[in-house]
Every structure is written in C-alpha cells, then in structure tokens.
Write an enzyme that holds these catalytic residues in place. Structure first.
Site, short mmCIF file in Angstrom:
data_model
loop_
_atom_site.label_atom_id
_atom_site.label_comp_id
_atom_site.label_asym_id
_atom_site.label_seq_id
_atom_site.Cartn_x
_atom_site.Cartn_y
_atom_site.Cartn_z
N GLY A 13 0.84 -1.19 0.00
CA GLY A 13 0.00 0.00 0.00
C GLY A 13 0.87 1.25 0.00
O GLY A 13 0.51 2.27 0.57
N GLY A 14 2.02 1.15 -0.65
CA GLY A 14 3.04 2.19 -0.53
C GLY A 14 3.01 3.27 -1.59
O GLY A 14 3.91 4.10 -1.62
N VAL A 61 -2.19 -8.33 -2.11
CA VAL A 61 -1.92 -9.01 -0.84
C VAL A 61 -2.93 -10.09 -0.52
O VAL A 61 -2.68 -10.94 0.35
CB VAL A 61 -1.85 -7.99 0.33
CG1 VAL A 61 -0.71 -7.00 0.11
CG2 VAL A 61 -3.17 -7.26 0.52
N TYR A 152 -14.32 -2.48 8.89
CA TYR A 152 -12.98 -1.92 9.07
C TYR A 152 -12.49 -2.11 10.50
O TYR A 152 -11.36 -2.53 10.74
CB TYR A 152 -13.01 -0.44 8.71
CG TYR A 152 -11.65 0.21 8.64
CD1 TYR A 152 -10.79 -0.06 7.57
CD2 TYR A 152 -11.22 1.10 9.63
CE1 TYR A 152 -9.54 0.53 7.50
CE2 TYR A 152 -9.97 1.69 9.56
CZ TYR A 152 -9.14 1.40 8.50
OH TYR A 152 -7.89 1.98 8.43
N ALA A 154 -13.47 -4.33 12.75
CA ALA A 154 -13.22 -5.74 13.03
C ALA A 154 -11.89 -6.19 12.42
O ALA A 154 -11.13 -6.95 13.03
CB ALA A 154 -14.36 -6.60 12.49
N LYS A 156 -9.22 -4.37 11.80
CA LYS A 156 -8.06 -3.80 12.48
C LYS A 156 -7.88 -4.39 13.88
O LYS A 156 -6.74 -4.55 14.35
CB LYS A 156 -8.18 -2.27 12.54
CG LYS A 156 -8.11 -1.60 11.16
CD LYS A 156 -6.85 -1.99 10.42
CE LYS A 156 -6.69 -1.25 9.10
NZ LYS A 156 -5.45 -1.63 8.38
N ILE A 185 -5.40 11.03 10.80
CA ILE A 185 -4.23 11.56 10.11
C ILE A 185 -4.67 12.23 8.81
O ILE A 185 -5.54 11.72 8.10
CB ILE A 185 -3.22 10.44 9.80
CG1 ILE A 185 -2.90 9.64 11.07
CG2 ILE A 185 -1.95 11.01 9.18
CD1 ILE A 185 -2.27 10.44 12.20
#
Length: 246
Positions: A13-14, A61, A152, A154, A156, A185
């Site tokens: 995810g870079g 992934v 989301y 769950a 994480k 962020i």
C-alpha cells in the site's frame, strides 16, 4: 538521518497516503525500499539523497503467491529483506444490517488475510536478516468503535491480535512484530473523513491535540519500530493519535 542505512524495506500500500509517507521516510533514513501496491497509480520514483534506492513491485496481498513473489523480488533486487510494513488496506463503511457481504469480504480479505499473507511470505526472508522487523498497520478504529465501521474496525482489531501472536512466534528468530495504530491523520482515508463535515464534527472534539496528525508524524513512529532503537519492543501496538480521548 541514516538510521536505516544498509537495510531493505518493503511497504505494501506504498503508492499513496500513509504508506507512501512511510516509504519516503525510510528512503530518507537510508533504506532501500520496495514500494508495493496493486497498481502503480500516480507513483513515480523521486531522487533520493544518500544512495538509497527505490523500486515499484505490483502485489495483490489477498493472493498468497503474489505476496511471496513480492518478498522474493525484493530479496533478489536488494539482496535482503529487513523490514516489512503490511500497510495495504481498504474501508467499506456501512451499518451491519445494510453492509453488502461482498464489501465485508473485501475488507477482511485485504486487511486481515492480506496481512497474514505478507507476514507468512516475509518470515523466511526476515529470518535471514540480523534484525528483522515486521510492522502491521491498524487504526484507532481497531480499539474504539463507531457506527458504520463494523468491517474496518473488526479487521483492524484482528490485525492487532494477530500481531501479538506473531510476535511470540518469531521472537526466537530475532524478528520483532509490532503494530502501528494511527489516529486521525491528514492523509488518505483521513482526508476523506475531514471532508465529511457531519462526521468530522463528531470526531474533531475528541482530539486532545486539537488537530489531525501529519503523515510525517506517523512515519517517525514507523522508523522507530523499523530501527535499532526498538530492538526490545515486541508485540506492541503503538498508537499515534495525539492524545485521543473516546
């Protein structure tokens, strides 16, 4: 700023958001970096001081073979894999009653199974490193709950539990596994949140610092987990949230 000199980092995810912030900081710190994502998007390599090198490699992934190919390609290109950041993730908001099963499956497959695939593919390579570092990425929603964030949140929470188990399993091999947990962020998904005035107004008052975090502040925490200073930090969830009270 060469705390990662001589090391090779892989960041999934870079190509955008926090992932690209992490990749850029690793480069600035002297690491060679493989930036990985399903597509190149708008990513282009930038000149980097200090001799560090960067390359892009495609990865899905969700596919174990793709994750294995990524790690092998990184080792072939730079000779070693020392740091792996399993950052790739998606969010599909929706109340449980109305959430499409396909959206639930997409989030779990990417955010949980994707981390598992990357970790499994990375361990044999990290074992060959003198100081292997495996960093997963969670979220404030992995430990705090909000309506519409079932999939989301769950995913994480699962990543955090997975990382703690992983840390116990790989410690004897000289590998540490830690989890980076950003708060709100001003990058990627955070930008979308801030642009939704109704939602942002609910969360804005919960920030003790009075502002969103910056991508470079998360990157600084990632460098700590990736470098020598964190040699005795293992199985830890490092929150970078400016003092979030919820």
């Amino acid at each position: 700023m060469t705390r990662l000199s001589g090391k090779t980092a892989v960041v999934t995810g870079g190509t955008r958001g926090i992932g690209w912030r992490l990749a850029r900081r690793f480069l600035e710190e002297g690491a060679d970096v493989v930036v990985a994502s399903r597509d190149r998007g708008n990513w282009r390599p930038e000149p980097v001081a200090g001799g560090a090198r960067v390359t892009f490699h495609p990865v899905d992934v969700r596919d174990p073979a793709s994750a294995q190919d990524l790690m092998s390609a990184a080792a072939d290109r730079f000779g070693t894999v020392d740091i792996v950041v399993a950052n790739a993730g998606v969010s599909r908001p929706g109340a449980v009653e109305k959430l499409a099963p396909a959206h639930w499956a997409e989030v779990i497959d990417t955010n949980v199974t994707g981390v598992f695939n990357c970790a499994q593919a990375a361990i044999p390579h990290l074992r060959l490193s003198t100081e292997g570092r495996l960093i997963t990425v969670s979220s404030v929603l992995g430990s705090r709950f909000a309506p519409g964030a079932a999939a989301y949140g769950a995913s994480k929470a699962a990543v955090e539990a997975f990382t703690k188990v992983l840390a116990v399993e790989v410690a004897a091999d000289g590998i540490t596994a830690n989890c980076l947990s950003p708060g709100f962020i001003d990058e990627g998904m955070g930008v979308q949140l801030r642009q939704n005035e109704a939602v942002w107004e609910k969360f804005r008052t919960k920030l003790a610092s009075g502002r969103m975090g910056r991508g470079d502040e998360v990157a600084s925490a990632a460098v700590f987990l990736a470098g020598d200073d964190s040699s005795y930090v293992n199985g830890h969830v490092l929150e970078v949230n400016g003092g979030l009270f919820w």
